[in-house]
Design a protein around this motif. Structure first.
Motif, short mmCIF file in Angstrom:
data_model
loop_
_atom_site.label_atom_id
_atom_site.label_comp_id
_atom_site.label_asym_id
_atom_site.label_seq_id
_atom_site.Cartn_x
_atom_site.Cartn_y
_atom_site.Cartn_z
N PRO A 166 0.72 -1.39 -0.05
CA PRO A 166 -0.16 -0.03 -0.18
C PRO A 166 0.76 1.51 0.03
O PRO A 166 2.02 1.40 0.61
N ALA A 167 0.24 2.34 -0.57
CA ALA A 167 0.99 3.51 -0.77
C ALA A 167 0.99 4.25 0.85
O ALA A 167 2.05 4.86 1.11
N ALA A 168 0.03 3.89 1.56
CA ALA A 168 0.08 4.43 2.91
C ALA A 168 -0.19 3.44 3.76
O ALA A 168 -1.18 2.58 3.44
N SER A 169 -0.14 3.73 5.10
CA SER A 169 -0.52 2.78 6.17
C SER A 169 -1.86 2.89 6.58
O SER A 169 -2.32 2.64 7.91
N SER A 170 -2.76 3.94 5.94
CA SER A 170 -3.97 4.07 6.65
C SER A 170 -5.24 4.08 5.38
O SER A 170 -4.75 3.84 4.25
N ALA A 171 -6.12 4.00 5.92
CA ALA A 171 -7.39 3.59 5.02
C ALA A 171 -7.50 4.53 4.15
O ALA A 171 -8.03 4.55 3.09
N ASN A 172 -7.26 5.81 4.23
CA ASN A 172 -7.55 7.03 3.70
C ASN A 172 -6.35 7.30 2.61
O ASN A 172 -5.60 7.91 2.65
N GLN A 173 -6.74 6.42 1.51
CA GLN A 173 -5.52 6.49 0.47
C GLN A 173 -5.93 6.08 -0.88
O GLN A 173 -7.40 5.58 -1.03
N MET A 195 -1.08 -6.40 4.91
CA MET A 195 -1.82 -5.40 5.74
C MET A 195 -2.46 -5.64 6.72
O MET A 195 -3.11 -6.73 6.52
N ASN A 196 -2.46 -5.00 7.70
CA ASN A 196 -3.31 -5.27 8.99
C ASN A 196 -4.71 -5.11 8.43
O ASN A 196 -5.08 -3.96 7.93
N GLU A 197 -5.57 -5.99 8.63
CA GLU A 197 -7.03 -5.94 7.87
C GLU A 197 -7.63 -4.84 8.37
O GLU A 197 -8.14 -4.15 7.50
N PHE A 198 -7.91 -4.39 9.66
CA PHE A 198 -8.82 -3.44 10.19
C PHE A 198 -8.05 -2.10 10.10
O PHE A 198 -8.82 -1.24 10.54
N ASP A 199 -6.94 -1.99 9.46
CA ASP A 199 -6.38 -0.50 9.05
C ASP A 199 -7.26 -0.13 7.62
O ASP A 199 -7.00 1.08 7.47
N TYR A 200 -7.87 -1.17 7.12
CA TYR A 200 -8.07 -1.04 5.69
C TYR A 200 -9.70 -1.28 5.37
O TYR A 200 -10.32 -0.84 4.53
N ALA A 207 -13.79 7.12 7.53
CA ALA A 207 -12.35 6.81 7.46
C ALA A 207 -11.80 6.40 6.25
O ALA A 207 -10.57 6.10 6.24
N GLY A 208 -12.69 5.93 5.34
CA GLY A 208 -12.02 5.24 4.00
C GLY A 208 -11.73 3.80 4.29
O GLY A 208 -11.36 3.01 3.29
N LEU A 209 -12.52 3.35 5.35
CA LEU A 209 -12.31 1.66 5.11
C LEU A 209 -13.25 1.21 4.15
O LEU A 209 -14.59 1.48 4.01
N MET A 210 -12.92 0.14 3.85
CA MET A 210 -13.78 -0.89 2.53
C MET A 210 -14.43 -1.62 3.47
O MET A 210 -14.23 -2.50 4.36
N PRO A 211 -15.84 -1.60 2.98
CA PRO A 211 -16.74 -2.56 3.46
C PRO A 211 -16.60 -4.04 3.21
O PRO A 211 -16.54 -4.32 1.89
N LEU A 212 -16.41 -4.81 4.17
CA LEU A 212 -16.58 -6.35 3.76
C LEU A 212 -17.79 -6.83 4.44
O LEU A 212 -18.08 -6.57 5.52
N MET A 213 -18.69 -7.57 3.36
CA MET A 213 -20.01 -8.02 4.00
C MET A 213 -19.71 -9.57 4.19
O MET A 213 -19.79 -10.13 3.19
N ASN A 214 -20.04 -9.71 5.40
CA ASN A 214 -19.94 -11.42 5.77
C ASN A 214 -21.51 -11.64 5.36
O ASN A 214 -22.34 -11.13 5.88
N HIS A 215 -21.60 -12.64 4.77
CA HIS A 215 -22.85 -13.31 4.53
C HIS A 215 -23.09 -14.85 4.67
O HIS A 215 -22.99 -15.48 3.48
N PHE A 216 -23.04 -15.35 5.84
CA PHE A 216 -23.11 -16.88 5.79
C PHE A 216 -23.79 -16.99 7.13
O PHE A 216 -23.63 -16.13 8.20
N LEU A 217 -24.16 -18.32 7.14
CA LEU A 217 -24.91 -18.58 8.38
C LEU A 217 -24.09 -19.86 9.06
O LEU A 217 -23.83 -20.62 8.49
#
Ligand SMILES: *[C@@H]1O[C@H](CO)[C@@H](O)[C@H](O)[C@H]1NC(C)=O
Ligand SMILES: *[C@@H]1O[C@H](CO)[C@@H](O)[C@H](O)[C@H]1NC(C)=O
Ligand SMILES: *[C@@H]1O[C@H](CO)[C@@H](O)[C@H](O)[C@H]1NC(C)=O
Ligand SMILES: *[C@@H]1O[C@H](CO)[C@@H](O)[C@H](O)[C@H]1NC(C)=O
Ligand SMILES: *[C@@H]1O[C@H](CO)[C@@H](O)[C@H](O)[C@H]1NC(C)=O
Ligand SMILES: *[C@@H]1O[C@H](CO)[C@@H](O)[C@H](O)[C@H]1NC(C)=O
Ligand SMILES: *[C@@H]1O[C@H](CO)[C@@H](O)[C@H](O)[C@H]1NC(C)=O
Ligand SMILES: CC(=O)N[C@H]1CO[C@H](CO)[C@@H](O)[C@@H]1O
Length: 360
Positions: free
Chosen positions: A162-169, A201-206, A240-250
């Motif tokens: 990644p270009a930056a270590s934060s989500a806002n990129q 990449m630490n998942e929850f930074d992005y 904050a620019g975090l990308m949404p990951l939609m969990n969809h399983f039961l």
């Protein structure tokens, strides 16, 4: 581009290859569609196979712990572009392995062998971008994980840093990733630091996720759940620019608190539209709540639905190219729930022993 196959293109000098890739970006598909080449990585929807290496097929005696009917190679060939996997330490060999909860429950081999499988697919599919999400149950360090990538023969130059270590990129487009040769994108949940391997990449930074622990079709919610810093604060997560990951399983609760992937409801869970709890209706709901489509959809038994229809709809892709056709059938739905493998039986015995000793 005329006269050049993708293979012969690989033999060309880098500069020429880049020119060709750029001039031909409107005709060559990126991730199964030419329309996706110019879109930013965070502005498309990537279909993800939850617990990708944990298959319920003859190789695992149709284990009830399996989350997928087909292996990672088949997943990728059919259009899945994010693979999640749990990492545990094999207590016998000490090796980092892809294991479901524990290596005695479901062991899909060493991490390096699984990464090698994914990389083999990438090498034979030079216009595709793949994302790996490792759930770090082993609490492995970046250096330990990097050693597995090395052992798999994956060079760090093949991976996006990644270009930056934060989500806002600004994320690159698929075409930029392809032209740069950095077609493997890697997230880890979680890493304390990635100094030894900046491509991890630490998942929850992005990324932020909705809740993943759902038991009924009415349980699904789009609300941000992780990271804890944005729990119940979806607008804050998006801002904050975090990308949404939609969990969809039961999950389905079994005796002794054992949770297994819910196969009985899978045809509804992965359906492109329809009743409460369908992937299509949840994706529409989350798109409305987020004001944008989820970047990632994570599902069990991805071939059912088919789940990829929902990703295609969110991406506006109507005529995907270059995908293998895989049956959308639920495999052995009626018989598998009656089966109990030796491994699961021993796991159950371990659980009973553990309960016994806790009581003692
Ligand atoms: C994946 O599954 C396919 C179809 O069953 C099989 O041909 C292939 O050998 C498997 N690949 C790996 C790496 O296990
Ligand atoms: C650990 O790995 C070895 C092979 O190196 C394998 O035989 C064994 O079954 C694994 N242990 C567990 C608990 O899965
Ligand atoms: C492509 O790679 C170069 C060199 O590694 C890097 O500086 C540049 O930022 C990369 N571009 C993209 C879009 O990732
Ligand atoms: C988020 O909301 C849920 C439901 O109202 C609640 O149970 C949970 O404790 C909240 N979590 C945080 C971190 O605020
Ligand atoms: C939500 O997150 C935003 C951005 O981080 C922050 O400004 C806001 O105070 C948070 N709201 C709540 C209720 O915590
Ligand atoms: C993100 O970066 C842009 C410009 O680089 C800046 O204007 C904006 O305030 C930043 N947003 C956050 C939430 O940090
Ligand atoms: C169903 O499971 C049995 C094992 O019990 C296996 O022999 C058979 O091939 C499976 N059917 C399909 C369609 O995979
Ligand atoms: C959030 C975001 O970047 N959305 C854009 C994604 O790409 C589509 C199609 O190019 C745009 O219309 C969106 O604005």
């Amino acid at each position: 581009m005329f006269g050049f196959s993708m293979k012969s293109m690989l033999l060309l000098p880098v500069a020429l290859r880049l020119t060709l890739a750029q001039t031909s970006s409107s005709t060559i598909a990126c991730n199964n569609s030419p329309d996706l080449c110019g879109r930013a990585y965070n502005n498309i929807t990537h279909l993800g196979a939850h617990d990708s290496p944990f298959v319920r097929d003859e190789s695992t005696d149709y284990t009830l712990s399996g989350n997928q009917y087909y292996n990672s190679t088949v997943q990728l060939s059919a259009g899945v572009r994010l693979l999640s996997a749990q990492i545990q330490t094999n207590s016998t060999s000490g090796q980092l392995s892809v294991c479901h909860t524990s290596c005695s429950l479901l062991n899909a081999g060493t991490l390096s062998s699984w990464l090698r499988e994914v990389n083999a697919w990438l090498i034979s599919n030079p216009n595709d971008v793949v994302t790996i999400l490792l759930v770090n149950g082993a609490s492995a360090s970046a250096a330990d994980l990097a050693a597995e990538y090395d052992a798999a023969g994956i060079s760090s130059s093949e991976m996006y840093t990644p270009a930056a270590s934060s989500a806002n990129q600004t994320w690159p487009t698929l075409q930029q990733l392809i032209s740069n040769g950095t077609r493997l994108v890697n997230f880890v949940a979680t890493l304390t630091d990635n100094v030894a391997a900046p491509y991890l990449m630490n998942e929850f930074d992005y990324i932020f996720e909705n809740s993943y622990e759902n038991f009924a079709p009415t349980d699904f919610s789009c609300t941000a759940n992780r990271p804890g810093s944005v729990a119940n604060n979806t607008s804050g997560a998006l801002a904050a620019g975090l990308m949404p990951l939609m969990n969809h399983f039961l999950y389905e609760q079994q005796a002794f608190d054992i949770e297994i992937p819910n196969e009985d409801l899978i045809s509804t869970t992965n359906a492109p539209s329809g009743s409460v709890g369908s992937l299509g209706s949840s994706a529409t709901q989350c798109t409305t709540e987020y004001g944008r489509a989820p970047t990632f959809l994570l599902v069990d038994f991805w071939n059912v639905g088919p789940a990829i229809s929902t990703a295609d709809r969110l991406n506006g892709v109507t005529t995907p190219v270059g995908r293998a056709v895989v049956s959308t059938a639920v495999v052995n739905a009626s018989t598998s729930s009656a089966m109990f493998t030796g491994l699961q039986h021993s796991m159950l015995c371990l659980t009973i022993l553990a309960v016994g000793s806790a009581l003692a």
